[in-house]
Write a protein that holds these residues in place. Structure first.
Motif, PDB file in Angstrom:
ATOM      1  N   ILE A   7      21.439  38.524  59.305  1.00  0.00           N
ATOM      2  CA  ILE A   7      22.565  37.619  59.569  1.00  0.00           C
ATOM      3  C   ILE A   7      23.579  37.686  58.440  1.00  0.00           C
ATOM      4  N   ARG A   8      23.102  37.705  57.201  1.00  0.00           N
ATOM      5  CA  ARG A   8      24.028  37.732  56.065  1.00  0.00           C
ATOM      6  C   ARG A   8      24.810  39.046  56.018  1.00  0.00           C
ATOM      7  N   ILE A   9      24.122  40.165  56.230  1.00  0.00           N
ATOM      8  CA  ILE A   9      24.814  41.460  56.223  1.00  0.00           C
ATOM      9  C   ILE A   9      25.806  41.538  57.382  1.00  0.00           C
ATOM     10  N   SER A  10      25.394  41.059  58.546  1.00  0.00           N
ATOM     11  CA  SER A  10      26.286  41.099  59.706  1.00  0.00           C
ATOM     12  C   SER A  10      27.508  40.226  59.498  1.00  0.00           C
ATOM     13  N   MET A  11      27.319  39.033  58.926  1.00  0.00           N
ATOM     14  CA  MET A  11      28.443  38.142  58.677  1.00  0.00           C
ATOM     15  C   MET A  11      29.375  38.719  57.620  1.00  0.00           C
ATOM     16  N   ALA A  12      28.810  39.278  56.552  1.00  0.00           N
ATOM     17  CA  ALA A  12      29.654  39.841  55.489  1.00  0.00           C
ATOM     18  C   ALA A  12      30.475  41.014  56.008  1.00  0.00           C
ATOM     19  N   SER A  13      29.845  41.915  56.757  1.00  0.00           N
ATOM     20  CA  SER A  13      30.580  43.065  57.278  1.00  0.00           C
ATOM     21  C   SER A  13      31.548  42.658  58.373  1.00  0.00           C
ATOM     22  N   ALA A  14      31.207  41.631  59.166  1.00  0.00           N
ATOM     23  CA  ALA A  14      32.100  41.174  60.232  1.00  0.00           C
ATOM     24  C   ALA A  14      33.350  40.524  59.658  1.00  0.00           C
ATOM     25  N   VAL A  15      33.177  39.624  58.693  1.00  0.00           N
ATOM     26  CA  VAL A  15      34.333  38.943  58.099  1.00  0.00           C
ATOM     27  C   VAL A  15      35.187  39.934  57.314  1.00  0.00           C
ATOM     28  N   GLY A  16      34.528  40.782  56.505  1.00  0.00           N
ATOM     29  CA  GLY A  16      35.288  41.782  55.761  1.00  0.00           C
ATOM     30  C   GLY A  16      36.006  42.760  56.672  1.00  0.00           C
ATOM     31  N   GLY A  17      35.317  43.229  57.707  1.00  0.00           N
ATOM     32  CA  GLY A  17      35.938  44.149  58.647  1.00  0.00           C
ATOM     33  C   GLY A  17      37.072  43.508  59.408  1.00  0.00           C
ATOM     34  N   ALA A  18      36.919  42.209  59.772  1.00  0.00           N
ATOM     35  CA  ALA A  18      37.969  41.513  60.517  1.00  0.00           C
ATOM     36  C   ALA A  18      39.222  41.341  59.669  1.00  0.00           C
ATOM     37  N   LEU A  21      24.793  48.314  51.705  1.00  0.00           N
ATOM     38  CA  LEU A  21      24.678  48.454  53.161  1.00  0.00           C
ATOM     39  C   LEU A  21      25.882  47.812  53.859  1.00  0.00           C
ATOM     40  N   THR A  22      26.375  46.704  53.304  1.00  0.00           N
ATOM     41  CA  THR A  22      27.576  46.074  53.872  1.00  0.00           C
ATOM     42  C   THR A  22      28.766  47.018  53.777  1.00  0.00           C
ATOM     43  N   LEU A  23      28.896  47.711  52.656  1.00  0.00           N
ATOM     44  CA  LEU A  23      29.982  48.677  52.489  1.00  0.00           C
ATOM     45  C   LEU A  23      29.881  49.794  53.522  1.00  0.00           C
TER      46      LEU A  23
END
Length: 300
Positions: free
Chosen positions: A80-91, A168-170
């Protein structure tokens, strides 16, 4: 005169209309079959199998273990944390890129290049993406060596590690950003020039336009795109597995180990974990529907 004009219009026979509707319905058959075979039936089997043990006996133990097993809980939370970080950053990054090529006054040819690249990059994942990042940002990767030998900057001396949460988020951002560009571009295209002109005529500034007009209109699209990015990252497994192996125990890797692994092989528990992933994705979709309806009422 009105009767003559009306009578001259072509009429459609009822049989022809029914035939047209039948052909239109026939065109939906491939989609319905695809959804049935690859979505509804597997989800139904998943739901049923989660409540049985290895011997085929009905049990709630698999569901209970989702809330009591610390390894499963930590894997869910990490995903959840990785998905949220990549989703917000990507958005955020994807929105500004889309704004630059659509409304930012850049040359028109740049839009075609960026959109084409986004279409390719948004589908570039799995083992090739993991290898690309290892070859460029690994401990002996090309970029890492160039920074160390050419600029005297030790990237890993700063605490950076590709096989970590932020690493991994990057990697996820590589396909999250272009996906955001593709999804939000039509919404930016939908902003009418008349709205900006009306804002200027009434004495509004560019700040007023974005705060009171553009952002409220774009809010449902922005929320939906962010949730789409979250779901895209939450279900990713090949990239994370190829990059980190089991050192980053996100829920998809742990699920794979339960279904196909040699040590943790417990398929029914894996089905329960997959059911938990479906529930989280469903909550995200429900949140999007509620926020969209709230935003639409506020805009009206």
């Amino acid at each position: 005169m009105m009767n003559v004009a009306t009578s001259s219009l072509p009429t459609v026979a009822p049989g022809t209309a029914r035939t047209g509707r039948s052909l239109a319905a026939l065109g939906m058959v491939p989609f319905v079959l695809f959804a049935l075979i690859f979505l509804l039936v597997p989800t139904g089997l998943l739901l049923v199998s989660a409540f049985f043990d290895r011997d085929g006996a009905f049990t709630f133990a698999n569901i209970v273990e989702l809330f009591t097993n610390s390894a499963i809980l930590s894997s869910f939370w990490l995903s959840i944390r990785i998905s949220m970080a990549s989703a917000v950053g990507g958005a955020i990054i994807g929105f500004f890129i889309a704004y630059a090529i659509i409304l930012g006054g850049l040359p028109g040819w740049m839009r075609g290049i960026v959109m084409t690249f986004s279409g390719v990059a948004s589908n570039f994942a799995g083992v090739p993406l993991a290898f690309a990042f290892m070859a460029s940002l690994g401990r002996v990767g090309l970029v890492t060596v160039l920074l160390r030998d050419g600029a005297g900057f030790n990237l890993y001396g700063t605490g950076f590690n590709l096989l970590s949460f932020w690493g991994l988020t990057l990697v996820y951002l590589y396909f999250q950003i272009p996906l955001m560009v593709l999804v939000i571009a039509p919404a930016l295209d939908g902003l009418k020039r008349e709205w900006r002109e009306a804002n200027s005529v009434l004495g509004g500034t560019n700040f007023h336009y974005w705060v009171h007009i553009a952002l409220p209109i774009l809010l449902p699209s922005l929320l939906g795109a962010t949730l789409l990015l979250f779901a895209n990252a939450f279900g990713a497994v090949a990239t994370a597995y190829a990059l980190t192996g089991s050192s980053m125990p996100i829920i998809t890797i742990l699920l794979y180990a339960q279904i196909k692994g040699d040590v943790l092989n417990n398929p029914n528990l894996g089905y329960a974990m997959a059911l938990g992933m479906v529930a989280i994705t469903g909550l995200g979709t429900g949140a999007y529907i509620w926020l969209r309806s709230y935003s639409e009422r506020w805009v009206k």
